[in-house]
Design a protein around this motif. Structure first.
Motif, PDB file in Angstrom:
ATOM      1  N   LEU A   2      12.707  15.635 -11.892  1.00  0.00           N
ATOM      2  CA  LEU A   2      12.715  15.454 -10.453  1.00  0.00           C
ATOM      3  C   LEU A   2      11.755  14.347 -10.039  1.00  0.00           C
ATOM      4  O   LEU A   2      12.107  13.472  -9.256  1.00  0.00           O
ATOM      5  N   SER A   3      10.571  14.353 -10.594  1.00  0.00           N
ATOM      6  CA  SER A   3       9.587  13.332 -10.237  1.00  0.00           C
ATOM      7  C   SER A   3      10.018  11.958 -10.723  1.00  0.00           C
ATOM      8  O   SER A   3       9.780  10.959 -10.054  1.00  0.00           O
ATOM      9  N   GLY A   4      10.664  11.902 -11.884  1.00  0.00           N
ATOM     10  CA  GLY A   4      11.186  10.628 -12.376  1.00  0.00           C
ATOM     11  C   GLY A   4      12.250  10.069 -11.453  1.00  0.00           C
ATOM     12  O   GLY A   4      12.289   8.863 -11.178  1.00  0.00           O
ATOM     13  N   ALA A   5      13.124  10.941 -10.954  1.00  0.00           N
ATOM     14  CA  ALA A   5      14.164  10.495 -10.021  1.00  0.00           C
ATOM     15  C   ALA A   5      13.550  10.004  -8.718  1.00  0.00           C
ATOM     16  O   ALA A   5      13.979   8.991  -8.158  1.00  0.00           O
ATOM     17  N   VAL A   6      12.528  10.697  -8.235  1.00  0.00           N
ATOM     18  CA  VAL A   6      11.844  10.276  -7.010  1.00  0.00           C
ATOM     19  C   VAL A   6      11.158   8.934  -7.231  1.00  0.00           C
ATOM     20  O   VAL A   6      11.206   8.053  -6.376  1.00  0.00           O
ATOM     21  N   LEU A   7      10.540   8.749  -8.396  1.00  0.00           N
ATOM     22  CA  LEU A   7       9.867   7.491  -8.693  1.00  0.00           C
ATOM     23  C   LEU A   7      10.863   6.334  -8.733  1.00  0.00           C
ATOM     24  O   LEU A   7      10.595   5.264  -8.191  1.00  0.00           O
ATOM     25  N   THR A  50       3.326  10.201  -6.977  1.00  0.00           N
ATOM     26  CA  THR A  50       4.326  10.670  -7.943  1.00  0.00           C
ATOM     27  C   THR A  50       3.687  10.961  -9.292  1.00  0.00           C
ATOM     28  O   THR A  50       4.023  11.953  -9.937  1.00  0.00           O
ATOM     29  N   ILE A  51       2.761  10.118  -9.713  1.00  0.00           N
ATOM     30  CA  ILE A  51       2.050  10.369 -10.977  1.00  0.00           C
ATOM     31  C   ILE A  51       1.260  11.664 -10.876  1.00  0.00           C
ATOM     32  O   ILE A  51       1.229  12.459 -11.822  1.00  0.00           O
ATOM     33  N   SER A  93       0.823  -1.208   0.000  1.00  0.00           N
ATOM     34  CA  SER A  93       0.000   0.000   0.000  1.00  0.00           C
ATOM     35  C   SER A  93       0.858   1.259   0.000  1.00  0.00           C
ATOM     36  O   SER A  93       0.511   2.257  -0.637  1.00  0.00           O
ATOM     37  N   MET A  94       1.996   1.218   0.657  1.00  0.00           N
ATOM     38  CA  MET A  94       2.922   2.356   0.625  1.00  0.00           C
ATOM     39  C   MET A  94       3.461   2.551  -0.788  1.00  0.00           C
ATOM     40  O   MET A  94       3.516   3.680  -1.290  1.00  0.00           O
ATOM     41  N   GLY A  95       3.843   1.467  -1.443  1.00  0.00           N
ATOM     42  CA  GLY A  95       4.360   1.567  -2.810  1.00  0.00           C
ATOM     43  C   GLY A  95       3.311   2.084  -3.786  1.00  0.00           C
ATOM     44  O   GLY A  95       3.589   2.955  -4.610  1.00  0.00           O
ATOM     45  N   VAL A  96       2.100   1.567  -3.674  1.00  0.00           N
ATOM     46  CA  VAL A  96       1.021   2.018  -4.562  1.00  0.00           C
ATOM     47  C   VAL A  96       0.698   3.486  -4.295  1.00  0.00           C
ATOM     48  O   VAL A  96       0.552   4.289  -5.227  1.00  0.00           O
ATOM     49  N   GLY A  97       0.604   3.855  -3.038  1.00  0.00           N
ATOM     50  CA  GLY A  97       0.314   5.241  -2.686  1.00  0.00           C
ATOM     51  C   GLY A  97       1.384   6.200  -3.172  1.00  0.00           C
ATOM     52  O   GLY A  97       1.082   7.262  -3.716  1.00  0.00           O
ATOM     53  N   LEU A  98       2.640   5.825  -3.005  1.00  0.00           N
ATOM     54  CA  LEU A  98       3.728   6.696  -3.462  1.00  0.00           C
ATOM     55  C   LEU A  98       3.784   6.773  -4.982  1.00  0.00           C
ATOM     56  O   LEU A  98       4.097   7.825  -5.548  1.00  0.00           O
ATOM     57  N   THR A  99       3.473   5.680  -5.646  1.00  0.00           N
ATOM     58  CA  THR A  99       3.444   5.704  -7.108  1.00  0.00           C
ATOM     59  C   THR A  99       2.330   6.625  -7.606  1.00  0.00           C
ATOM     60  O   THR A  99       2.554   7.455  -8.498  1.00  0.00           O
TER      61      THR A  99
END
Length: 193
Positions: free
Chosen positions: A171-176, A159-160, A150-156
């Motif tokens: 920047l967002s690509g690097a964070v992803l 980021t989107i 759920s953390m991974g899905v939420g962060l993805t």
């Protein structure tokens, strides 16, 4: 038969308690200022619990294991089940992350701009970012698969959303990439890095 009646009464009492609590919270925190205060309190309480969970995991707070009756080798805070602890930390992480972004991106004339000076907002942003990192690490070291997913899905999804609204692709690509890397490392262990 008497046990079922007792369970029904207990269920009704819990339901009424939750309804009254929700009503009181919605009445007490009905302005933006008080809602921000409530979110900050939630972030702090979850952050302290996550910090205690990490301390017990790495052997720095044995007294807490004794008081709460939990196992030292598992990151579970004051909870008997590490999945419940991890779910609380995921919720606290996203509340803290949302509050940190609100503090960081406060516009002129907004409620946060009128409450806090720029210097206080910078300090609060740093504190909230620290709490979010502690929550994130507590989820990773709890080894709760559902919470990690759920953390991974939420962060993805987050980021989107950032990519679509802000247009900062690099920047967002690097964070992803960082998020996906930490997500994979949490399943396979940090020894691969």
């Amino acid at each position: 038969k008497n046990g079922q009646a007792n369970e029904t009464v207990e269920g009704i009492i819990v339901l009424v308690t939750v309804a009254v609590f929700y009503f009181l919270i919605s009445q007490l925190f009905n302005s933006t200022r008080y809602a921000l205060l409530l979110a900050f309190c939630v972030a702090c309480v979850v952050g302290v619990n996550a910090f205690l969970g990490l301390c017990t995991r790495f052997g720095y707070a044995e007294w807490f294991n004794y008081v709460s009756g939990t196992v030292a080798s598992v990151t579970q805070g004051g909870f008997f089940n590490r999945n419940h602890f991890a779910a609380l930390c995921v919720m606290g992480f996203f509340v803290t992350l949302g509050l940190a972004i609100a503090v960081f991106a406060a516009r002129r004339g907004s409620t946060l701009d009128t409450i806090l000076t720029r210097r206080k907002r910078q300090i609060l942003f740093s504190v909230l970012l620290g709490i979010a990192i502690i929550d994130f690490l507590a989820v990773i070291f709890s080894y709760s698969r559902g919470a990690i997913v759920s953390m991974g899905v939420g962060l993805t999804l987050f980021t989107i959303w950032i990519l679509r609204t802000k247009g900062k692709g690099v920047l967002s690509g690097a964070v992803l990439v960082l998020i996906v890397g930490l997500f994979i490392a949490s399943f396979y262990g940090f020894s691969l890095m």
